[in-house]
Design a protein around this motif. Sequence first.
Motif, PDB file in Angstrom:
ATOM      1  N   THR A   1       0.809  -1.220   0.000  1.00 35.10           N
ATOM      2  CA  THR A   1       0.000   0.000   0.000  1.00 35.10           C
ATOM      3  C   THR A   1       0.844   1.272   0.000  1.00 35.10           C
ATOM      4  N   THR A   2       2.120   1.160   0.277  1.00 30.23           N
ATOM      5  CA  THR A   2       2.998   2.334   0.183  1.00 30.23           C
ATOM      6  C   THR A   2       3.933   2.257  -1.017  1.00 30.23           C
ATOM      7  N   GLY A   3       3.807   1.215  -1.814  1.00 30.10           N
ATOM      8  CA  GLY A   3       4.739   1.032  -2.915  1.00 30.10           C
ATOM      9  C   GLY A   3       6.142   0.719  -2.429  1.00 30.10           C
ATOM     10  N   ALA A   4       6.251   0.250  -1.187  1.00 31.26           N
ATOM     11  CA  ALA A   4       7.553  -0.062  -0.561  1.00 31.26           C
ATOM     12  C   ALA A   4       8.516   1.124  -0.617  1.00 31.26           C
ATOM     13  N   MET A   5       7.975   2.350  -0.662  1.00 29.86           N
ATOM     14  CA  MET A   5       8.873   3.502  -0.790  1.00 29.86           C
ATOM     15  C   MET A   5       9.676   3.739   0.481  1.00 29.86           C
ATOM     16  N   HIS A   6       9.126   3.398   1.633  1.00 34.84           N
ATOM     17  CA  HIS A   6       9.893   3.563   2.865  1.00 34.84           C
ATOM     18  C   HIS A   6      11.013   2.533   2.953  1.00 34.84           C
ATOM     19  N   GLU A   7      10.702   1.296   2.560  1.00 38.50           N
ATOM     20  CA  GLU A   7      11.743   0.267   2.522  1.00 38.50           C
ATOM     21  C   GLU A   7      12.833   0.639   1.524  1.00 38.50           C
ATOM     22  N   ASP A   8      12.438   1.183   0.391  1.00 41.14           N
ATOM     23  CA  ASP A   8      13.409   1.631  -0.602  1.00 41.14           C
ATOM     24  C   ASP A   8      14.297   2.732  -0.029  1.00 41.14           C
ATOM     25  N   GLY A   9      13.697   3.646   0.720  1.00 38.76           N
ATOM     26  CA  GLY A   9      14.480   4.702   1.345  1.00 38.76           C
ATOM     27  C   GLY A   9      15.476   4.167   2.354  1.00 38.76           C
ATOM     28  N   LEU A  10      15.069   3.172   3.121  1.00 39.62           N
ATOM     29  CA  LEU A  10      15.976   2.559   4.081  1.00 39.62           C
ATOM     30  C   LEU A  10      17.161   1.917   3.375  1.00 39.62           C
ATOM     31  N   ALA A  11      16.880   1.159   2.310  1.00 43.79           N
ATOM     32  CA  ALA A  11      17.957   0.484   1.586  1.00 43.79           C
ATOM     33  C   ALA A  11      18.919   1.493   0.962  1.00 43.79           C
ATOM     34  N   ASP A  12      18.383   2.526   0.333  1.00 44.85           N
ATOM     35  CA  ASP A  12      19.234   3.535  -0.299  1.00 44.85           C
ATOM     36  C   ASP A  12      20.068   4.285   0.736  1.00 44.85           C
ATOM     37  N   THR A  13      19.469   4.550   1.881  1.00 46.14           N
ATOM     38  CA  THR A  13      20.203   5.250   2.939  1.00 46.14           C
ATOM     39  C   THR A  13      21.359   4.405   3.453  1.00 46.14           C
ATOM     40  N   CYS A  14      21.116   3.116   3.676  1.00 48.63           N
ATOM     41  CA  CYS A  14      22.193   2.230   4.142  1.00 48.63           C
ATOM     42  C   CYS A  14      23.320   2.161   3.112  1.00 48.63           C
ATOM     43  N   ASP A  15      22.943   2.004   1.852  1.00 43.67           N
ATOM     44  CA  ASP A  15      23.956   1.930   0.798  1.00 43.67           C
ATOM     45  C   ASP A  15      24.763   3.224   0.721  1.00 43.67           C
ATOM     46  N   GLY A  16      24.071   4.364   0.726  1.00 39.75           N
ATOM     47  CA  GLY A  16      24.767   5.633   0.561  1.00 39.75           C
ATOM     48  C   GLY A  16      25.626   6.006   1.744  1.00 39.75           C
ATOM     49  N   PHE A  17      25.087   5.859   2.935  1.00 39.18           N
ATOM     50  CA  PHE A  17      25.828   6.290   4.123  1.00 39.18           C
ATOM     51  C   PHE A  17      27.104   5.487   4.321  1.00 39.18           C
ATOM     52  N   TRP A  18      27.053   4.203   4.025  1.00 34.80           N
ATOM     53  CA  TRP A  18      28.222   3.361   4.294  1.00 34.80           C
ATOM     54  C   TRP A  18      28.922   2.863   3.037  1.00 34.80           C
TER      55      TRP A  18
END
Length: 265
Positions: free
Chosen positions: A93-110
């Motif tokens: 129901t959210t298009g997994a956009m929050h999960e996508d944000g979490l994954a992108d944040t982990c990848d980018g930060f580290w």
Amino acid sequence: MENHPGKVILMPETDSRGDLSRLIGDFRAGLSLLSRLPLPPPASFPTPPAVWAWPLAGLVLGSLAVVLAQLALGLGLSAGLAAGVFLAFGALTTGAMHEDGLADTCDGFWGGWDKARRLAIMKDSHIGSYGVMGLILVTLSRWSAVSALLAVGAWPALIAAAVLNRAPMAALLALMPNARGTGLSQSVGRPAPLAAAVAVLVALALALIFTGFAALPMALAVLGSTGALAAVAHAKIGGQTGDVLGASQQLGDLAALAAAVALLT
């Protein structure tokens, strides 16, 4: 209007219907922005966004997910499988956009060595090892917490968490500068800190209705996760992005659920 000898004084009138229409419009805009429910879009989206209504979007989505989880339990499925239904519905129901944000944040930060490289990685649609591990660990932890709460009938805590986990997005959007200068969080505009404070109060009030004073430790846990993420985001990229906002929702949800498990099971 008041009449006095020799003059007429016009008294201001409040348009209650206009106020109600604006509140409903804010709610529709928030639900359209934060979900993929097949709803007619609002006539216009307020800019900056009416973030006070974001916890209400969480209320709708969380309640629908709880109904499906309860139906799964009623059909004889285990609490673990019902928790899977709950999380799957939330992602759909959210298009997994929050999960996508979490994954992108982990990848980018580290995965990056400086701000420019981190932001470039976060914009890349591909997922890396940090993103995979972040999604696995957070999702498994959320699944475990949801399973435990469903097993003891503490489903109101799931709705309270769904409400509370939308407040961090409002707070970070209002209080932190946009790190990139483009993207979703930049395009929607930056709300005033007061608007974010209203979102927090709305979320807390709704959580209190569903879980009583257990909502206070849950809210403190969300505050802790949001503060930690904000500190890391400031150090890594100097602000927030849409991905960071999504990560704040996921981490806030985990924090709220963990606190609920400690208190209610």
